[in-house]
Design a protein around this motif. Sequence first.
Motif, PDB file in Angstrom:
ATOM      1  N   GLU A 150      39.383  34.337  19.933  1.00 32.67           N
ATOM      2  CA  GLU A 150      38.434  35.085  20.388  1.00 32.67           C
ATOM      3  C   GLU A 150      38.008  35.151  21.731  1.00 32.67           C
ATOM      4  O   GLU A 150      37.985  33.883  22.452  1.00 32.67           O
ATOM      5  N   GLY A 151      38.170  36.165  22.742  1.00 33.94           N
ATOM      6  CA  GLY A 151      37.942  36.105  24.061  1.00 33.94           C
ATOM      7  C   GLY A 151      38.944  35.524  25.112  1.00 33.94           C
ATOM      8  O   GLY A 151      39.018  35.929  26.316  1.00 33.94           O
ATOM      9  N   GLU A 152      40.236  35.373  24.346  1.00 35.78           N
ATOM     10  CA  GLU A 152      41.259  35.208  25.284  1.00 35.78           C
ATOM     11  C   GLU A 152      41.771  36.533  26.054  1.00 35.78           C
ATOM     12  O   GLU A 152      41.966  37.323  25.313  1.00 35.78           O
ATOM     13  N   THR A 153      42.109  36.423  27.176  1.00 38.71           N
ATOM     14  CA  THR A 153      42.631  37.568  27.861  1.00 38.71           C
ATOM     15  C   THR A 153      44.132  37.765  27.262  1.00 38.71           C
ATOM     16  O   THR A 153      45.110  37.044  27.621  1.00 38.71           O
ATOM     17  N   LEU A 154      44.438  38.933  27.018  1.00 39.45           N
ATOM     18  CA  LEU A 154      45.754  39.446  26.810  1.00 39.45           C
ATOM     19  C   LEU A 154      46.416  40.047  27.974  1.00 39.45           C
ATOM     20  O   LEU A 154      47.561  39.823  28.095  1.00 39.45           O
ATOM     21  N   SER A 155      45.712  40.735  28.726  1.00 40.82           N
ATOM     22  CA  SER A 155      46.246  41.613  29.857  1.00 40.82           C
ATOM     23  C   SER A 155      45.158  42.058  30.653  1.00 40.82           C
ATOM     24  O   SER A 155      43.943  42.397  30.163  1.00 40.82           O
ATOM     25  N   ARG A 156      45.327  42.363  31.789  1.00 44.38           N
ATOM     26  CA  ARG A 156      44.492  42.839  32.940  1.00 44.38           C
ATOM     27  C   ARG A 156      45.110  43.719  33.883  1.00 44.38           C
ATOM     28  O   ARG A 156      46.398  43.414  34.305  1.00 44.38           O
ATOM     29  N   PHE A 157      44.618  44.684  34.460  1.00 38.33           N
ATOM     30  CA  PHE A 157      45.220  45.629  35.498  1.00 38.33           C
ATOM     31  C   PHE A 157      44.154  45.902  36.371  1.00 38.33           C
ATOM     32  O   PHE A 157      42.887  46.072  36.215  1.00 38.33           O
ATOM     33  N   PRO A 158      44.552  45.893  37.677  1.00 41.01           N
ATOM     34  CA  PRO A 158      43.650  46.352  38.813  1.00 41.01           C
ATOM     35  C   PRO A 158      43.117  47.601  38.910  1.00 41.01           C
ATOM     36  O   PRO A 158      43.942  48.449  38.718  1.00 41.01           O
ATOM     37  N   TRP A 159      41.579  47.676  39.029  1.00 42.46           N
ATOM     38  CA  TRP A 159      41.201  48.826  39.151  1.00 42.46           C
ATOM     39  C   TRP A 159      39.742  48.689  39.601  1.00 42.46           C
ATOM     40  O   TRP A 159      38.692  48.247  39.183  1.00 42.46           O
ATOM     41  N   LYS A 160      39.827  49.185  41.018  1.00 42.15           N
ATOM     42  CA  LYS A 160      38.325  48.649  42.121  1.00 42.15           C
ATOM     43  C   LYS A 160      38.267  49.858  42.646  1.00 42.15           C
ATOM     44  O   LYS A 160      39.104  50.848  43.270  1.00 42.15           O
ATOM     45  N   ALA A 161      36.815  50.209  42.898  1.00 39.28           N
ATOM     46  CA  ALA A 161      36.554  51.469  43.332  1.00 39.28           C
ATOM     47  C   ALA A 161      35.496  50.738  44.561  1.00 39.28           C
ATOM     48  O   ALA A 161      34.484  50.111  44.302  1.00 39.28           O
ATOM     49  N   GLY A 162      35.531  51.702  45.693  1.00 43.36           N
ATOM     50  CA  GLY A 162      34.458  51.326  46.700  1.00 43.36           C
ATOM     51  C   GLY A 162      33.123  51.859  46.437  1.00 43.36           C
ATOM     52  O   GLY A 162      32.847  52.480  45.252  1.00 43.36           O
ATOM     53  N   TRP A 163      32.088  51.044  46.736  1.00 45.48           N
ATOM     54  CA  TRP A 163      30.531  51.204  46.403  1.00 45.48           C
ATOM     55  C   TRP A 163      30.426  50.683  44.835  1.00 45.48           C
ATOM     56  O   TRP A 163      29.215  50.972  44.432  1.00 45.48           O
ATOM     57  N   ASN A 164      31.269  49.759  44.366  1.00 44.58           N
ATOM     58  CA  ASN A 164      31.279  49.349  43.127  1.00 44.58           C
ATOM     59  C   ASN A 164      31.143  50.250  41.928  1.00 44.58           C
ATOM     60  O   ASN A 164      30.224  50.364  41.229  1.00 44.58           O
TER      61      ASN A 164
END
Length: 291
Positions: A150-164
Amino acid sequence: DFDEGGYGGPSATPTFDRESGLLYTHGIDGDFRCLDARNGGSVLWQMNIYDRYKLPKNPEIWRGTNDSDHGCNSSPLLYKGWVIIEVGCPKRGTIIAYDKRTGQEAWTSELKTWAGETPGPHFISVEGRPCLVTLTLEHLVVMRLDTGHEGETLSRFPWKAGWNQNIAMPAVDGKRVLLTGYHWINGARNDGASAVHDISLKGIKQLWKALPCSKANGGTLYRGYAYIGSDNLHCVDMLTGKRHWMDPDITGDDFGCGATVIITGDDKLLYLSEKNTLYLAEPGHRASTYR
């Protein structure tokens, strides 16, 4: 410390547990409550996540933009005996699960970073394994829910937007996830982007990334198509990003931050513009819209 001028009320949808009769609410100022709906709405337990976890304000992620923080937006999510929200505590956990009857912590996510401003995590099955998918301040993240992980990270991919502006909720269809957003996605100074990602145990693969995009509302995936509302409703191919049509009947009706698109029980598209006009459309690669 937060941008109270940028919001005027709650953002998270309350969640009702039919089995127990308990109702869970998460206020924009961090008030997280469990109410007994079968006993006059009495408070069974409560906490304020800002006070409990000493949450910092979201940082500026692109120099020269804006470090906006619009408060708590994560709708409570029920799974097994837990109620799960995106807390966004860099020291304790991005996602935290609580015992739904007592409010005691059940587990915290391996990932420990700031929350995005979406409606929070929702379910995805990855090659038969139960998982959560969520959009944090900086990444699309898939984490495990199977017993012992439970809660282990399987994968992640960058997705960032200006102004949060990671605001739009990811849309899930099987193993595919649609992201859409505005303001310089991943540093590219354009008006934003949409993208479809394929999720597997090996990781996250971006199938395509292109315009159009929605500023606030997540798109809708249905029967091989992605429907994205921004100024007009766009229908694009889920696998390639090729646009099939842009609704010609609503040109000039400003959707502003984007249309909310849902699928009706009789297989129609229903969407609402910012000017409070409700539209009905046939799904598929040919445009057919009725005001």
